[in-house]
Structures are given as structure tokens and as C-alpha cells.
Design a protein around this motif. Structure first.
Motif: not given
Length: 482
Positions: A125-144
Motif C-alpha cells: 500500500l501507498v497512502f497519501t498522508t498529504k498531497h501538494h495542497d497541504g491538507f493532511n490525512m493524519f493528525d499532524t501537530q504542525q498545522t490545523d
């Protein structure tokens, strides 16, 4: 009265779907022509394991699924991108970013995805945790700007990547985290002070080192979260090859036609890789198209190389025309995918097939049916695909050859033209079976009659096989003549 947002959504969906196929020709990552083999024994071991898997799934899923448009690219202002001409660019970006407030995948079902991939015969599997638009599909603490901060925030599975990885691990898949190096939502990449004309960062890094260092820190911290908080990760699949040291931009890169700034977009891959491999020993780094120690395998996109390649590589290709969910997309037939997989494996590569879940968090029935069709063939013929390596004479017409060195078997895989009757015989030249040996048809596990005419082999197919209209290819195993 039709609202402005409703009109914009309709126009954007129409425009994005109409140019999805053409867009694939403008933002493709080409295959590097230079390859540097890894030296770390753990990486070498994992790379060998990955080369045994042969067939994987890449999932693009983000806010772009809400209107069903091409992933990220519509907010980039390069001349090949189409948008509604009556809408200002700033209004369009505001609308696009606002999709994060509407993305609420209440039926999020990664188990369905994993079941479908498993049924297809996929193994990584390869899952997009973040694409170029910057929307994160994981619970990063670096951005809302993330799935766990919108309407889906109160869902117990709001940290989407965690549950995607878990669902596929339970099926025994190798796990890959896709991560976009560029981040068009970050003020440290696209500085709001300036216009955002191209895919590149929009300020001179040489004059603003502080801002770029903040972006490097942001990127490092996000990748560190993925490496430390999401269990065992086998592959870090880094997209956005224009974010690279300036010195790696050679004539080959310039020939691709992508805009290249005068400054270096270096994010310090040695530091990132060192951290990643300390947290995940042996992890494969796939810094796409950036020649050197951090591109452990090459990734030609939406195409199959003309010839056999001795370096580790994978073709990443879409099941439909788009990487992400686009309503009305046209999907390849199961036979077409099987033929591509066979050709890719015979040339030494792996196939990473792209699908896009719908905005509610499920795969469409049409996607599931296509994957099942592929799996019907793989369940009987996978022996000719998994754990194989190339042979010198890898093709004769529509017949491709692989080998399993451990089992000392060679495989001939005859791709059958779609819509045509299955012939009474299959013939090929080269890779001749040992005299007096048996040839087994993997589809039914039975030996078939065959004869040799000079340098040509003729295999006789039983009537039951000739009548099976579902077959896309016929795979045979035998011991080759030395």
C-alpha cells in the motif's frame, strides 16, 4: 436562486473532469535514468522483499474528493491548468481551501479498501498522508489544516492514516506513506506576500533563508510524526520532485518541461533519511526523480518503459483517468490491468495501481468489481508474478516471460486480446522447455500437451479453456532448457 458556490462547484467539476486525462501528461514524474543502489544491508533486504510483492495500491484521498476534481493541481497557476474563467484566482483558492470544512467521510471504511486490494492480489500500500495542497490525512501537530480538525474531528477514527495503515497491515501488506514535499498551504512554501504562479515556492530562498528554514523544520517534523506515531512503515514515498537540491537539476530534468527556479529547494534529505531510518530501520526512501541515495527505486508514471530495466522500479498508474475520485471516470478493464501488470513484471518492475475513495470514505462498487476481476486472474496465476525476476529474453509478441530462481521455474504468460476467441494453441519462441519435461497451465493446474518446432514451442489448449471467455491471459510454468 443558484448560489455562487454551487455554480462554481458545477463549473469546476466539469472543467476538472474534462482535463483530468490531459493533466496527467503535464504533471507526470518521469523515470530517472541514473540509479544508485543502496548500501545499507537492512535497506537492501527490504528492497528485495518489496521486489517480490509486484502489485500494490496507491490511494489518493483528500478534500479534492468532495467536489470530485483532480487532486491539488487546480490551485496551481501553470498555463496547462483550466479553471472557470469568470472566477478570480484568489476566490478559487478560498473556495478550494474551504472544502476542508465540508470533508466529512462519515462512512470511512479502510477495511473495505483493504479487502478490495487483497481480493485483487495486491500486496503493498501507498497512502497519501498529504498531497501538494497541504491538507493532511493524519493528525499532524504542525498545522490545523488536517482531517482531524474539521467536521470529522469528533469521529473516533479521525486520525485517518492510522486506521488505513492498520487495516492493510492486518492483511499482511507492506505499508507505504506518500508525502508531498511541496506544501502549497504552508506560508513557508507559498508565502502569502506574493502571487503563487507555479508549483514551486514563490519567493527567492537565497534572500529569505529564515522562511525556507522554517519550511524545512516543518517538513522534518511532519515526516518525523509519520515515522514515530504510525507503527511499522516500509516505504516513505516522497512526491513533488521539483523540491530538490539545485545541483541535481540536469539536462534530463530540464527536458521534462517543468518550471525550475534559480534557487535550490533543498530540504536536507540526509537529515530526514537519517531520522526515518533510525525510527524505521531499513525503510525504503523513494525521493522520486531525485538521483542518488534516497531514490531506492524508480517510479515512471502512467507509462510502461519500452525495455527491461535492471534497477528496481515501479509503474504507478491509475485504474481510471484520474488518481482521485472523479464522478463518471472511466475505468480500465480487468484484462487491461492484468496485461499491464504482466508486461511490467516481465520488464523487472512492479505495478502500483491508483484508486480514489469517494468523499464519504468508501470505494465505489465499480472500483471493487474491477479489482475483483483482476484478483480472479491473480488467484490462479499469481505464481507467475510474485517472487519472480526477469529473464534475458523477456518477450515474444504478446507472450511475456518471468522466472522464479528459487523454484527453478520459468513462466510464459500469453496475453489474450480482449473480445477475441481463445485460440486452440499458443506459440512462442525462446525460453524453450527442457526436452521431455512438462508444461503446466496455472489456470487449472493441469499439464498441457506441447511440441517443439525448431526454436518455437506450440502448446495445445484444452476445450474447457478455450470456452472460458473470462480469461485475460494464460500462464504456463516449466523448466527451461539450459
Amino acid at each position: 436562486m443558484i448560489s455562487y458556490k454551487s455554480t462554481l462547484l458545477t463549473l469546476c467539476t466539469t472543467l476538472m473532469f474534462s482535463f483530468a486525462a490531459r493533466a496527467q501528461e503535464n504533471n507526470l514524474h518521469h523515470r530517472s535514468t541514473t540509479y544508485e543502489p543502496p548500501k545499507d544491508p537492512q535497506v537492501i533486504k527490504k528492497l528485495e522483499k518489496w521486489q517480490d510483492q509486484k502489485f500494490g495500491m496507491i490511494i489518493h484521498w483528500g478534500i479534492y474528493a468532495v467536489p470530485g476534481i483532480i487532486e491539488s493541481w487546480s490551485i496551481c497557476s501553470e498555463d496547462w491548468i483550466e479553471r472557470d474563467s469568470t472566477t478570480t484566482y484568489n476566490d478559487y483558492k478560498k473556495w478550494y481551501w474551504g472544502l476542508s470544512e465540508k470533508f466529512n467521510p462519515v462512512n470511512f471504511n479502510p477495511e473495505q479498501w483493504a479487502d478490495a486490494a487483497d481480493a485483487a492480489g495486491m500486496r503493498y500500500l501507498v497512502f497519501t498522508t498529504k498531497h501538494h495542497d497541504g491538507f493532511n490525512m493524519f493528525d499532524t501537530q504542525q498545522t490545523d489544516f488536517k482531517i482531524s480538525n474539521g467536521p470529522f474531528a469528533d469521529n473516533p477514527r479521525a486520525d485517518v492514516a492510522k486506521y488505513v495503515f492498520e487495516a492493510f497491515r492486518k492483511k499482511g501488506f507492506m505499508i507505504g506513506a506518500y508525502f508531498s514535499k511541496p506544501d502549497w498551504h504552508s506560508e513557508y512554501y507559498w508565502w502569502p506576500k506574493y502571487a503563487t504562479a507555479t508549483r514551486n515556492n514563490n519567493y527567492d530562498i537565497r534572500k529569505n533563508p529564515w522562511r525556507w528554514n522554517k519550511f524545512k523544520e516543518f517538513t522534518y517534523n511532519q515526516i518525523s510524526e509519520l515515522m514515530h506515531n504510525y507503527g511499522s512503515i516500509d516505504i516513505l514515498w516522497l512526491d513533488g520532485g521539483w523540491v530538490r537540491p539545485r545541483e541535481t537539476v540536469n539536462d534530463e530534468v530540464l527536458s521534462w518541461g517543468a518550471p525550475i527556479p534559480e534557487w535550490s529547494q533543498d530540504i536536507d534529505m540526509p537529515k530526514i533519511a537519517g531520522m526515518a531510518r533510525k525510527a524505521q530501520p531499513g525503510i525504503l526512501m523513494v525521493d522520486r526523480t531525485v538521483h542518488g541515495a534516497y531514490e531506492n527505486y524508480q517510479t515512471p508514471e502512467q507509462r510502461i518503459p519500452d525495455e527491461k530495466i535492471d534497477n528496481p522500479w515501479e509503474s504507478c498508474m491509475t485504474l481510471g483517468n484520474a488518481w482521485s475520485h472523479v464522478p463518471g471516470d472511466k475505468f480500465k478493464s480487468a484484462a487491461k490491468v492484468v496485461h499491464s501488470l504482466v508486461e511490467i513484471v516481465a520488464k523487472g518492475g512492479s505495478l502500483l495501481l491508483g484508486v480514489g475513495p469517494r468523499p464519504d470514505g468508501t470505494l465505489s462498487q465499480e472500483v471493487i468489481d474491477r479489482l475483483q476481476g483482476i484478483g480472479n486472474w491473480m488467484s490462479k496465476n499469481g505464481e507467475a508474478i510474485y517472487n519472480t525476476r526477469t529473464v534475458e529474453h523477456f518477450r515474444d509478441g504478446n507472450t511475456y516471460f518471468t522466472q522464479n530462481p528459487e523454484k527453478k521455474k520459468t513462466y510464459a504468460i500469453a496475453c489474450l486480446p480482449e473480445g477475441e476467441a481463445i485460440p486452440e494453441t499458443v506459440t512462442w519462441k525462446g525460453n524453450l522447455p527442457k526436452k521431455g519435461s512438462r508444461i503446466k497451465l496455472l489456470q487449472n493446474g493441469k499439464n498441457v500437451k506441447w511440441e517443439r518446432e525448431g526454436d518455437k514451442i506450440k502448446v495445445f489448449l484444452p476445450a474447457s479453456v478455450q470456452q472460458d471467455t473470462t480469461l485475460s491471459a494464460l500462464a504456463f510454468s516449466f523448466v527451461v532448457e539450459k
